[in-house]
Design a protein around this motif. Structure first.
Motif, PDB file in Angstrom:
ATOM      1  N   ARG A 122      14.425  32.767  37.742  1.00 27.05           N
ATOM      2  CA  ARG A 122      13.453  31.668  37.667  1.00 27.05           C
ATOM      3  C   ARG A 122      13.519  30.941  36.328  1.00 27.05           C
ATOM      4  NH1 ARG A 122       8.202  33.633  38.032  1.00 27.05           N
ATOM      5  NH2 ARG A 122       9.039  35.697  37.699  1.00 27.05           N
ATOM      6  N   PRO A 123      13.615  31.670  35.194  1.00 22.04           N
ATOM      7  CA  PRO A 123      13.724  30.943  33.926  1.00 22.04           C
ATOM      8  C   PRO A 123      14.963  30.050  33.838  1.00 22.04           C
ATOM      9  CG  PRO A 123      13.090  33.213  33.523  1.00 22.04           C
ATOM     10  CD  PRO A 123      13.439  33.114  34.985  1.00 22.04           C
ATOM     11  N   ILE A 182      20.448  22.763  42.542  1.00 23.47           N
ATOM     12  CA  ILE A 182      19.090  22.931  42.006  1.00 23.47           C
ATOM     13  C   ILE A 182      18.336  21.613  42.128  1.00 23.47           C
ATOM     14  CG2 ILE A 182      17.736  23.235  39.893  1.00 23.47           C
ATOM     15  CD1 ILE A 182      19.822  25.295  38.981  1.00 23.47           C
ATOM     16  N   LEU A 183      18.972  20.521  41.704  1.00 20.12           N
ATOM     17  CA  LEU A 183      18.320  19.216  41.765  1.00 20.12           C
ATOM     18  C   LEU A 183      18.000  18.809  43.200  1.00 20.12           C
ATOM     19  CD1 LEU A 183      20.389  17.275  39.082  1.00 20.12           C
ATOM     20  CD2 LEU A 183      18.025  18.071  38.889  1.00 20.12           C
ATOM     21  N   LYS A 184      18.948  19.022  44.106  1.00 18.01           N
ATOM     22  CA  LYS A 184      18.726  18.658  45.503  1.00 18.01           C
ATOM     23  C   LYS A 184      17.596  19.477  46.121  1.00 18.01           C
ATOM     24  CE  LYS A 184      20.993  18.226  49.981  1.00 18.01           C
ATOM     25  NZ  LYS A 184      20.114  19.093  50.775  1.00 18.01           N
ATOM     26  N   LEU A 185      17.620  20.779  45.896  1.00 19.24           N
ATOM     27  CA  LEU A 185      16.570  21.631  46.469  1.00 19.24           C
ATOM     28  C   LEU A 185      15.204  21.286  45.894  1.00 19.24           C
ATOM     29  CD1 LEU A 185      18.436  25.071  46.486  1.00 19.24           C
ATOM     30  CD2 LEU A 185      17.874  23.641  48.457  1.00 19.24           C
ATOM     31  N   HIS A 186      15.173  20.875  44.637  1.00 18.78           N
ATOM     32  CA  HIS A 186      13.904  20.534  43.994  1.00 18.78           C
ATOM     33  C   HIS A 186      13.408  19.150  44.430  1.00 18.78           C
ATOM     34  CE1 HIS A 186      10.781  20.546  40.951  1.00 18.78           C
ATOM     35  NE2 HIS A 186      11.203  19.365  40.529  1.00 18.78           N
ATOM     36  N   ILE A 203      10.318  26.642  42.360  1.00 20.97           N
ATOM     37  CA  ILE A 203      11.303  27.210  41.442  1.00 20.97           C
ATOM     38  C   ILE A 203      11.681  28.616  41.905  1.00 20.97           C
ATOM     39  CG2 ILE A 203      11.617  28.056  39.088  1.00 20.97           C
ATOM     40  CD1 ILE A 203      10.017  25.583  38.161  1.00 20.97           C
ATOM     41  N   ARG A 204      10.706  29.368  42.345  1.00 17.34           N
ATOM     42  CA  ARG A 204      10.977  30.724  42.835  1.00 17.34           C
ATOM     43  C   ARG A 204      11.935  30.699  44.032  1.00 17.34           C
ATOM     44  NH1 ARG A 204       8.005  35.520  42.408  1.00 17.34           N
ATOM     45  NH2 ARG A 204       6.363  34.352  41.389  1.00 17.34           N
ATOM     46  N   ARG A 205      11.676  29.799  44.990  1.00 12.68           N
ATOM     47  CA  ARG A 205      12.514  29.725  46.184  1.00 12.68           C
ATOM     48  C   ARG A 205      13.933  29.262  45.834  1.00 12.68           C
ATOM     49  NH1 ARG A 205      13.519  32.406  50.005  1.00 12.68           N
ATOM     50  NH2 ARG A 205      11.324  32.672  50.333  1.00 12.68           N
ATOM     51  N   ILE A 206      14.044  28.302  44.899  1.00 11.23           N
ATOM     52  CA  ILE A 206      15.371  27.839  44.460  1.00 11.23           C
ATOM     53  C   ILE A 206      16.126  28.995  43.814  1.00 11.23           C
ATOM     54  CG2 ILE A 206      16.606  26.315  42.863  1.00 11.23           C
ATOM     55  CD1 ILE A 206      14.266  24.313  43.224  1.00 11.23           C
ATOM     56  N   ALA A 207      15.435  29.760  42.984  1.00 14.87           N
ATOM     57  CA  ALA A 207      16.063  30.890  42.300  1.00 14.87           C
ATOM     58  C   ALA A 207      16.594  31.905  43.310  1.00 14.87           C
ATOM     59  CB  ALA A 207      15.072  31.543  41.341  1.00 14.87           C
ATOM     60  N   VAL A 208      15.804  32.221  44.310  1.00 20.53           N
ATOM     61  CA  VAL A 208      16.224  33.183  45.329  1.00 20.53           C
ATOM     62  C   VAL A 208      17.402  32.623  46.128  1.00 20.53           C
ATOM     63  CG1 VAL A 208      15.506  34.310  47.482  1.00 20.53           C
ATOM     64  CG2 VAL A 208      13.989  34.331  45.498  1.00 20.53           C
ATOM     65  N   THR A 209      17.299  31.365  46.505  1.00 20.78           N
ATOM     66  CA  THR A 209      18.334  30.735  47.322  1.00 20.78           C
ATOM     67  C   THR A 209      19.687  30.711  46.619  1.00 20.78           C
ATOM     68  OG1 THR A 209      16.678  29.335  48.395  1.00 20.78           O
ATOM     69  CG2 THR A 209      18.967  28.610  48.548  1.00 20.78           C
ATOM     70  N   LEU A 210      19.672  30.412  45.316  1.00 21.26           N
ATOM     71  CA  LEU A 210      20.924  30.271  44.579  1.00 21.26           C
ATOM     72  C   LEU A 210      21.292  31.516  43.770  1.00 21.26           C
ATOM     73  CD1 LEU A 210      20.533  26.602  43.315  1.00 21.26           C
ATOM     74  CD2 LEU A 210      21.767  27.437  45.328  1.00 21.26           C
TER      75      LEU A 210
END
Length: 101
Positions: free
Chosen positions: A51-52, A29-33, A40-47
């Motif tokens: 989103r919350p 999460i930290l790396k992608l951000h 946040i939406r893309r990180i949520a989908v990727t992992l």
């Protein structure tokens, strides 16, 4: 006819606990951000997280001063303590102080 009093439960009673995620997911999460600058939406989908949940962990990391790259001197337990504080040993609960009996 009986009158019923409806008492609305507090938010706290219905609060859904945040899932504990693996430390490697937190680091992703930290790396992608920070590095890839994904939303946040893309990180949520990727992992495959909500989103919350992603927002929650990013906020906790920011409050704890943790960003990417995560300090190599810290192990996973130390990072967890920075994010959430020290945990109590299993079985130890803060009981009520009823004073002398």
């Amino acid at each position: 006819m009986t009158d019923f009093l409806y008492v609305q439960p507090s938010r706290k009673e219905h609060a859904i606990p945040r899932p504990n995620i693996a430390m490697n997911k937190l680091k992703k999460i930290l790396k992608l951000h920070c590095v890839d600058q994904l939303s946040i939406r893309r990180i949520a989908v990727t992992l495959n997280l909500s989103r919350p949940t992603v927002s929650f962990y990013l906020k906790r990391a920011e409050e704890a001063g943790i960003s990417w790259p995560v300090d190599n001197g810290l192990d996973d337990n130390q990072i967890n303590e920075l994010l959430f504080g020290k945990s109590r040993p299993k079985g130890e609960h803060p009981g009520l102080d009823l004073g002398p009996t």
